[in-house]
Design an enzyme around this catalytic site. Structure first.
Site, PDB file in Angstrom:
ATOM      1  CB  THR A  93      56.774   5.379  38.566  1.00 40.84           C
ATOM      2  OG1 THR A  93      56.771   4.877  37.240  1.00 40.84           O
ATOM      3  CG2 THR A  93      57.856   4.689  39.375  1.00 40.84           C
ATOM      4  CE  LYS A 138      59.130   2.620  36.184  1.00 38.97           C
ATOM      5  NZ  LYS A 138      59.367   2.839  34.797  1.00 38.97           N
TER       6      LYS A 138
HETATM    7  P1  NAD Z   1      53.884  14.654  33.426  1.00 43.25           P
HETATM    8  O1  NAD Z   1      54.275  15.607  34.494  1.00 43.25           O
HETATM    9  O2  NAD Z   1      54.180  14.998  32.006  1.00 43.25           O
HETATM   10  O3  NAD Z   1      52.308  14.341  33.528  1.00 43.25           O
HETATM   11  C1  NAD Z   1      51.592  14.268  34.722  1.00 43.25           C
HETATM   12  C2  NAD Z   1      50.228  14.920  34.478  1.00 43.25           C
HETATM   13  O4  NAD Z   1      49.441  14.805  35.669  1.00 43.25           O
HETATM   14  C3  NAD Z   1      50.334  16.427  34.164  1.00 43.25           C
HETATM   15  O5  NAD Z   1      49.635  16.712  32.963  1.00 43.25           O
HETATM   16  C4  NAD Z   1      49.665  17.092  35.375  1.00 43.25           C
HETATM   17  O6  NAD Z   1      48.971  18.293  35.048  1.00 43.25           O
HETATM   18  C5  NAD Z   1      48.714  16.009  35.814  1.00 43.25           C
HETATM   19  N1  NAD Z   1      48.281  16.131  37.202  1.00 43.25           N
HETATM   20  C6  NAD Z   1      49.010  16.428  38.304  1.00 43.25           C
HETATM   21  N2  NAD Z   1      48.234  16.431  39.406  1.00 43.25           N
HETATM   22  C7  NAD Z   1      46.979  16.123  38.987  1.00 43.25           C
HETATM   23  C8  NAD Z   1      45.736  15.961  39.648  1.00 43.25           C
HETATM   24  N3  NAD Z   1      45.614  16.124  40.970  1.00 43.25           N
HETATM   25  N4  NAD Z   1      44.650  15.653  38.909  1.00 43.25           N
HETATM   26  C9  NAD Z   1      44.749  15.490  37.560  1.00 43.25           C
HETATM   27  N5  NAD Z   1      45.908  15.622  36.876  1.00 43.25           N
HETATM   28  C10 NAD Z   1      47.003  15.942  37.583  1.00 43.25           C
HETATM   29  O7  NAD Z   1      54.577  13.260  33.826  1.00 43.25           O
HETATM   30  P2  NAD Z   1      54.809  11.974  32.872  1.00 43.25           P
HETATM   31  O8  NAD Z   1      56.177  12.051  32.279  1.00 43.25           O
HETATM   32  O9  NAD Z   1      53.621  11.795  32.007  1.00 43.25           O
HETATM   33  O10 NAD Z   1      54.857  10.835  33.993  1.00 43.25           O
HETATM   34  C11 NAD Z   1      53.678  10.327  34.612  1.00 43.25           C
HETATM   35  C12 NAD Z   1      54.053   9.113  35.428  1.00 43.25           C
HETATM   36  O11 NAD Z   1      54.639   8.124  34.582  1.00 43.25           O
HETATM   37  C13 NAD Z   1      55.066   9.386  36.541  1.00 43.25           C
HETATM   38  O12 NAD Z   1      54.695   8.660  37.677  1.00 43.25           O
HETATM   39  C14 NAD Z   1      56.378   8.891  35.943  1.00 43.25           C
HETATM   40  O13 NAD Z   1      57.304   8.496  36.928  1.00 43.25           O
HETATM   41  C15 NAD Z   1      55.902   7.724  35.111  1.00 43.25           C
HETATM   42  N6  NAD Z   1      56.777   7.349  33.984  1.00 43.25           N
HETATM   43  C16 NAD Z   1      57.260   8.321  33.153  1.00 43.25           C
HETATM   44  C17 NAD Z   1      58.076   7.943  32.079  1.00 43.25           C
HETATM   45  C18 NAD Z   1      58.628   8.986  31.138  1.00 43.25           C
HETATM   46  O14 NAD Z   1      59.511   8.652  30.339  1.00 43.25           O
HETATM   47  N7  NAD Z   1      58.125  10.228  31.157  1.00 43.25           N
HETATM   48  C19 NAD Z   1      58.394   6.586  31.867  1.00 43.25           C
HETATM   49  C20 NAD Z   1      57.849   5.623  32.720  1.00 43.25           C
HETATM   50  C21 NAD Z   1      57.039   6.023  33.772  1.00 43.25           C
END
Ligand code: NAD
EC number: 1.1.1.31
Length: 288
Positions: free
Chosen positions: A93, A168
Site C-alpha cells: 500500500t 485501496k
Molecule cells: P511488514 O513490516 O511485516 O513486512 C515488510 C517486509 O519488507 C519486512 O519483512 C521487511 O524486512 C521487508 N523490507 C523492508 N525493506 C526492504 C527492502 N529494501 N528490501 C527487501 N525487503 C524489505 O509489513 P506487512 O504488514 O507485511 O505490510 C506490507 C505491506 O502490505 C504494507 O504496504 C502494508 O500497508 C500493506 N498491508 C498490510 C496489511 C496488514 O494487515 N498487515 C493489510 C493490507 C495491506
C-alpha cells in the site's frame, strides 16, 4: 513460473507460501534474516540480494512497507535487472503518485507493471483470500491476474497505473470513518441504557448496518468473532489504518477532493495511535 518475491513480512510470508503451494518456483528476498528463514521453511528459494532474486524471473511481486522503499527497490534492483519480459507487480500500500512514477519508469524500460494493493489482513494473506485492486494496462492486468489469483479470492481491474492504490485508499478511508461511527453508536447506545447485543440485533438489520458492525464489531462478545474478543490483539493495526488515512488525505489534497470526515478520522487515529498503535483499529472505541 519463476516468481521473484521481495518483502516477506507479515503479509508477504503467507502470499509467497501460497505461490509455492500453487506450484510456482519462488525466489525470495528480504532484508530480514528471520523473514528469509521463514520463507525457506515455506518452500521458497532464498537469495542474498534483490538483484539475484529477480534474475531469470518471469514475474516479480513485492510487498514492502512504503512508497520510498518500493521506489528504491524497483529503480535500483528490479528495473534493468529482471528480464524485460517479466511482469512486475507491487502489492504494497503506497501513495498514488509514487505508484505512477514507478510504473512509468518500468514502462520506459519496456516492462509491464501493475500496482496491486490488497484488502484483507494477515489471515487472508496466509489463507489465500485477499482481494487485489489492480492498476495498469489491459495487457499488464491479463498477465498479472493468474499470479495474483493464486494468492487471493478476487482480482479486480481498477483502471490505469495507480488506480489500484486509489481504490485501496478510498476504501480504507471509508472503513476508518465507518469504524469510528460504529464505535460512537455503540458507546452512545450503552449510555442511553441499551444493551449492546440488543442494539446490534436492531442496527445490524437496519439502515445503520455496515461491515465494521456486522463483520468486525468493536464491542467484545457482540457479533462474529473479531479482534475485540481478543483484547484488540491481532487484526489490522491502528498504525496501519493511520498510514492509509495519511495516504488518503495526501491523495485528496492532490486531487482537490473535499474529505472532512476522512480528515477528522485521520486526526482521531493520529491521537489514538500515540499510545495504542499496535492494537487493532477497532480499539479506537476505548478513546470514546
Ligand atoms: P511488514 O513490516 O511485516 O513486512 C515488510 C517486509 O519488507 C519486512 O519483512 C521487511 O524486512 C521487508 N523490507 C523492508 N525493506 C526492504 C527492502 N529494501 N528490501 C527487501 N525487503 C524489505 O509489513 P506487512 O504488514 O507485511 O505490510 C506490507 C505491506 O502490505 C504494507 O504496504 C502494508 O500497508 C500493506 N498491508 C498490510 C496489511 C496488514 O494487515 N498487515 C493489510 C493490507 C495491506
Amino acid at each position: 513460473m519463476r516468481i521473484a518475491f521481495i518483502g516477506l513480512g507479515n503479509m508477504g510470508a503467507g502470499m509467497a507460501a501460497n505461490l509455492v503451494k500453487a506450484g510456482h518456483n519462488v525466489r525470495a528476498f528480504d532484508l530480514s534474516e528471520v523473514a528469509l528463514g521463514q520463507a525457506k521453511a515455506n518452500g521458497c528459494e532464498t537469495f542474498p540480494t534483490a538483484r539475484e532474486a529477480v534474475q531469470g524471473a518471469e514475474a516479480v511481486v513485492s510487498m514492502l512497507p512504503n512508497g520510498g522503499i518500493v521506489k528504491r527497490v524497483f529503480t535500483s534492483d528490479v528495473i534493468g535487472h529482471a528480464p524485460v519480459d517479466a511482469i512486475l507487480m507491487d502489492c504494497s500500500t503506497i501513495d498514488v503518485a509514487t505508484a505512477r512514477e514507478v510504473a512509468e519508469a518500468a514502462a520506459n524500460a519496456g516492462y509491464d507493471m501493475v500496482d496491486a494493493p490488497v484488502s484483507g489482513g494477515i489471515a487472508a494473506a496466509s489463507g489465500g483470500t485477499l482481494t487485489f485492486m489492480v492498476g495498469g494496462s489491459d495487457d499488464a492486468f491479463k498477465r498479472a491476474e493468474p499470479v495474483l489469483s493464486a494468492m487471493g479470492k478476487a482480482v479486480i481491474h481498477a483502471g490505469h497505473a495507480g488506480a489500484g492504490q486509489a481504490a485501496k485508499i478510498c476504501n480504507n478511508m471509508l472503513l476508518g470513518i465507518q469504524m469510528i461511527g460504529t464505535c460512537e453508536a455503540f458507546t452512545m447506545a450503552q449510555k442511553l441504557g441499551l444493551d449492546p447485543q440488543t442494539f446490534y440485533d436492531i442496527s445490524s438489520v437496519s439502515s445503520g448496518q455496515c461491515w465494521s458492525m456486522t463483520s468486525y464489531c468493536p464491542v467484545p462478545g457482540v457479533g462474529p468473532q473479531s479482534p475485540a474478543d481478543n483484547d484488540y490483539q491481532g487484526g489490522f493495526a491502528t498504525a496501519l489504518m493511520l498510514k492509509d488515512l495519511k495516504l488518503a488525505m495526501e491523495a485528496a489534497e492532490t486531487a482537490g477532493a473535499d474529505t472532512p470526515l476522512g480528515n477528522h478520522a485521520k486526526q482521531l487515529y493520529e491521537a489514538f495511535s500515540q499510545n495504542h498503535g499496535g492494537l487493532d483499529f477497532s480499539a479506537i472505541i476505548k478513546s470514546l
